[in-house]
Scaffold this motif. Structure first.
Motif, short mmCIF file in Angstrom:
data_model
loop_
_atom_site.label_atom_id
_atom_site.label_comp_id
_atom_site.label_asym_id
_atom_site.label_seq_id
_atom_site.Cartn_x
_atom_site.Cartn_y
_atom_site.Cartn_z
N LEU A 163 1.22 -1.68 -0.11
CA LEU A 163 -0.01 -0.22 -0.03
C LEU A 163 0.63 1.19 -0.42
CD1 LEU A 163 -2.47 -1.41 2.96
CD2 LEU A 163 -3.54 -0.04 -0.03
N VAL A 196 -4.05 2.55 -6.72
CA VAL A 196 -4.61 1.95 -5.42
C VAL A 196 -5.53 1.18 -5.30
CG1 VAL A 196 -3.78 1.15 -2.54
CG2 VAL A 196 -2.15 2.17 -3.76
N TRP A 242 -8.56 1.01 -2.74
CA TRP A 242 -8.59 0.85 -1.62
C TRP A 242 -9.87 0.24 -1.30
CZ3 TRP A 242 -4.87 2.85 1.04
CH2 TRP A 242 -4.17 3.66 0.04
N ALA A 255 -8.03 -3.21 0.43
CA ALA A 255 -7.17 -1.99 1.46
C ALA A 255 -8.24 -2.00 2.69
CB ALA A 255 -6.40 -0.19 1.53
#
Length: 332
Positions: free
Chosen positions: A287, A298, A300, A303
């Motif tokens: 990340l 990214v 997310w 994440a």
């Protein structure tokens, strides 16, 4: 045959099973970047990871001693066999659930939360060694943040130093470097993760009066190293896909930066005898690299899923271990 001896054998088998599952559950952490960039073919990557995990596990025992003595006192642990067995059942169950759904959760969080939950169920909150337990929690919580920062900085340095070079040639060269960094990361993974099962077996030996110190017997170290190496050789394809492709699109230069940053953090923690979540350290490094490369690149949402799992693993595993303890206590 002595009941205590039989229970101790069951705990050893369960701990080795945990280490085996930890191996294939966490294989992805060490090799996902090298597989996703095609620096290594999947089978070669898994063989490399298994070998280096095994060697890493044979090198150190400091983290194992921390697990043995710093969460609870094994010399005074109430109903120690039931506590340890319940913790292992809980940690294994959570690992298998998250592996099935391809979620890169932390085996370390699961085991440490489970030990705490089972001990509290047995003897209340006074059973915890708060100084040691809080030190472990701090390491688990802070290490991903440090890994994110290191990933961001290392990749930023790469960007500055490589900005005038041909991208295709640079990525080709970094594929070769990535083989070395994947090996390094697998080694550091073994130095930290395999020791957790060593610690819990030693805890069981102490609780059942088969061992009188927190030193880790060599047979425990070797058997845990072997279990993790064999588990790693099984691979963890669902999590490889998550870590290697669903966080960001990884190129060789990204992979090297992520591997280096996570290896530094994991090995640093091993040297100061602290258990960390290799899963969260490696994912956070990726990340950090992704944010340094291009924030919008990214993914997310992945994440966010990982962050939720990071937060819920400790309380869920602790609760599950407490339930397991109450059930086991009826029969033991």
């Amino acid at each position: 045959m002595d009941t205590v001896f039989i229970i101790t054998i069951l705990i050893v088998i369960a701990a080795l099973a945990f280490d085996f599952i930890n191996g294939f559950h966490d294989t992805a952490n060490a090799i996902a970047t090298s597989v996703s960039t095609k620096a290594l073919r999947p089978r070669a990557a898994i063989l490399l990871a298994a070998t280096m995990n095994f060697l890493g596990a044979l090198t150190f025992t400091g983290v194992a001693q921390t697990i043995t003595r710093d969460i609870v006192d094994p010399f005074t642990l109430t109903n120690g066999s039931a506590v340890i067995l319940a913790a292992l059942i809980s940690a294994i169950a959570w690992n298998l659930i998250t592996w099935y759904f391809g979620i890169p959760s932390s085996s370390s969080h699961a085991l440490i939360g489970s030990i705490a939950g089972a001990a509290i169920a047995a003897a209340g909150f006074s059973a915890l060694n708060y100084k040691g337990f809080l030190k472990i929690l701090e390491a688990l919580l802070i290490s991903p943040l440090i890994a994110f920062t290191f990933g961001f900085i290392i990749y930023f340095i790469f960007k500055l130093t490589l900005k005038n070079l041909n991208l295709a040639k640079t990525n080709k060269r970094f594929r070769y470097i990535q083989i070395a960094t994947a090996a390094l990361q697998s080694y550091t993974h073994g130095t930290n993760d395999a020791q957790k099962a060593m610690g819990i077996i030693t805890m069981a030996l102490i609780a059942n009066n088969y061992h009188t110190t927190t030193d880790i017997p060599f047979w425990v170290q070797f058997s845990c190293a072997l279990a993790m190496g064999l588990g790693t050789s099984m691979g963890g394809w669902k999590i490889i896909k998550t870590v290697g492709g669903k966080i960001m699109k990884i190129r060789p230069v990204n992979g090297v930066a992520a591997d280096l940053s996570s290896a530094i953090i994991i090995f640093g923690a091993t040297l100061i005898h602290l258990p960390v979540s290799t899963t969260h350290v490696i994912s956070s490094s990726i990340l950090g690299v992704g944010s340094s490369h291009r924030v919008k690149g990214v993914k997310w949402d992945t994440a966010q899923r990982m962050l939720i799992t990071w937060v819920i693993t400790l309380p869920i595993s602790a609760t599950l271990a407490a339930v397991c303890y109450y059930i086991l206590n009826i029969f033991m």
